[in-house]
Design an enzyme around this catalytic site. Structure first.
Site, short mmCIF file in Angstrom:
data_model
loop_
_atom_site.label_atom_id
_atom_site.label_comp_id
_atom_site.label_asym_id
_atom_site.label_seq_id
_atom_site.Cartn_x
_atom_site.Cartn_y
_atom_site.Cartn_z
N ASP A 225 -3.99 -7.11 -7.94
CA ASP A 225 -5.38 -7.45 -8.26
C ASP A 225 -5.63 -7.06 -9.71
O ASP A 225 -6.29 -6.06 -10.00
CB ASP A 225 -6.33 -6.70 -7.32
CG ASP A 225 -6.16 -7.17 -5.89
OD1 ASP A 225 -6.45 -8.33 -5.60
OD2 ASP A 225 -5.70 -6.36 -5.06
N HIS B 55 0.84 -1.21 0.00
CA HIS B 55 0.00 0.00 0.00
C HIS B 55 0.87 1.26 0.00
O HIS B 55 0.55 2.26 -0.65
CB HIS B 55 -0.89 0.03 1.25
CG HIS B 55 -1.89 -1.07 1.32
ND1 HIS B 55 -1.81 -2.08 2.25
CD2 HIS B 55 -3.00 -1.32 0.58
CE1 HIS B 55 -2.83 -2.90 2.09
NE2 HIS B 55 -3.57 -2.47 1.08
O1 PAF Z 1 -8.24 -3.68 -3.45
C1 PAF Z 1 -8.87 -3.37 -2.42
O2 PAF Z 1 -8.32 -3.21 -1.33
C2 PAF Z 1 -10.38 -3.21 -2.50
O3 PAF Z 1 -10.94 -4.10 -3.41
C3 PAF Z 1 -10.81 -1.76 -2.83
C4 PAF Z 1 -10.33 -1.33 -4.19
C5 PAF Z 1 -10.27 -0.83 -1.75
C6 PAF Z 1 -12.33 -1.66 -2.81
O4 PAF Z 1 -12.86 -2.01 -1.59
#
Ligand code: PAF
Length: 280
Positions: free
Chosen positions: A150, A37
């Protein structure tokens, strides 16, 4: 760092930043922030003057209540991490603020959401598309930063932004990996020690396909077999899928003549890991 738990004050702040000609980048997350993140936040800081991190564990995208309940929510640690990372605002709405009584409107993605993760997790991408739209509506970003881990989510969000004219630039950031290659994920913390050791087979499998590609293999079946051979040799791994698909259309490819992505989902004990690698 400003912290907002309701769309109204969040939007007021975003409008005020825009009035000051600031570019806003949003990093949507479900919290439990890790180095992956923070790489998204770093990218956002390079691209925009105002960085907003959203933290919301979205019930709409979970297929199992138990998985939703188990999802980690270390909000104090997350706020500290955001402060240290130079985030300007955190939007962490309550479930009641996000989905007040009477809520009934959803964003329904198309065929991109039916395959791979979508086939295994019915309604998952409808939940993602709905919440991302709402997060955009509250944070009014010029751009939004998502992890390439993802891959399908990223493809669906890009499609949705184009289809709905949302006017948000979508930026994908390469997956951050542990030294042994395991993709960072909030779920890794739930791996038992022997499963954590076995999980290295996931990036190894993807790299086996990449090696075969580098040696000239272009048949998708053979590339897939190279990856599966690694996973099949790991007794703790339960493979859900390994597929070679087009980067944007997510259609299965039989040959690798242009850019494709090899995507996989593998279980270790109770934990389901996903990963992918571009080829071509
Ligand atoms: O990837 C994620 O953490 C989630 O799918 C998101 C994009 C924050 C949506 O809840």
């Amino acid at each position: 760092v400003h912290v907002f738990d309701h769309p109204e004050p969040m939007r007021r702040y975003a409008r005020e930043r825009r009035a000051h000609h600031e570019t806003i980048a949003v990093v949507p997350t479900m919290g439990a922030l890790h180095a992956g993140h923070l790489a998204l936040v770093d990218a956002a800081r390079r691209l925009a003057g105002t960085v907003v991190v959203t933290i919301f564990v979205n019930p709409l995208q979970f297929n199992e209540t138990a998985d939703f309940d188990r999802y980690p929510r270390p909000i104090d640690d997350d706020l500290t991490a955001c402060r240290h990372a130079g985030v300007h605002a955190v939007y962490a709405p309550t479930a009641a603020a996000m989905y007040p009584a009477g809520f009934q409107t959803h964003v329904e993605p198309g065929v991109l959401a039916e395959r791979l993760e979508g086939a295994m997790r019915p309604g998952h991408f409808r939940g993602v598309a709905t919440v991302v739209t709402k997060l955009f509506a509250a944070t009014l970003p010029h751009l939004a930063v998502f992890g390439e881990k993802d891959h399908q989510q990223l493809a669906i969000v890009r499609r949705m932004v184009a289809d709905l004219d949302l006017g948000v630039e979508i930026v994908g950031i390469p997956t951050v990996r542990e030294p042994d290659g395991l993709a960072l994920s909030s779920r890794n913390a739930r791996l038992a020690p022997h499963d954590r050791a076995a999980a290295v087979s996931v990036p190894q499998a993807l790299r086996a396909a990449e090696d075969a590609y580098r040696h000239g293999e272009r048949d998708a079946g053979e590339l897939r077999a190279a990856a599966l051979a690694v996973l099949d040799a790991e007794p703790r791994a339960r493979v859900e899928y390994v597929e070679i698909v087009g980067v944007d259309d997510l259609e299965t490819r039989s040959r690798v003549d242009d850019q494709v992505v090899i995507v996989t989902a593998v279980w270790f004990g109770e934990v389901r890991l996903i990963d992918n690698l571009r080829l071509g």
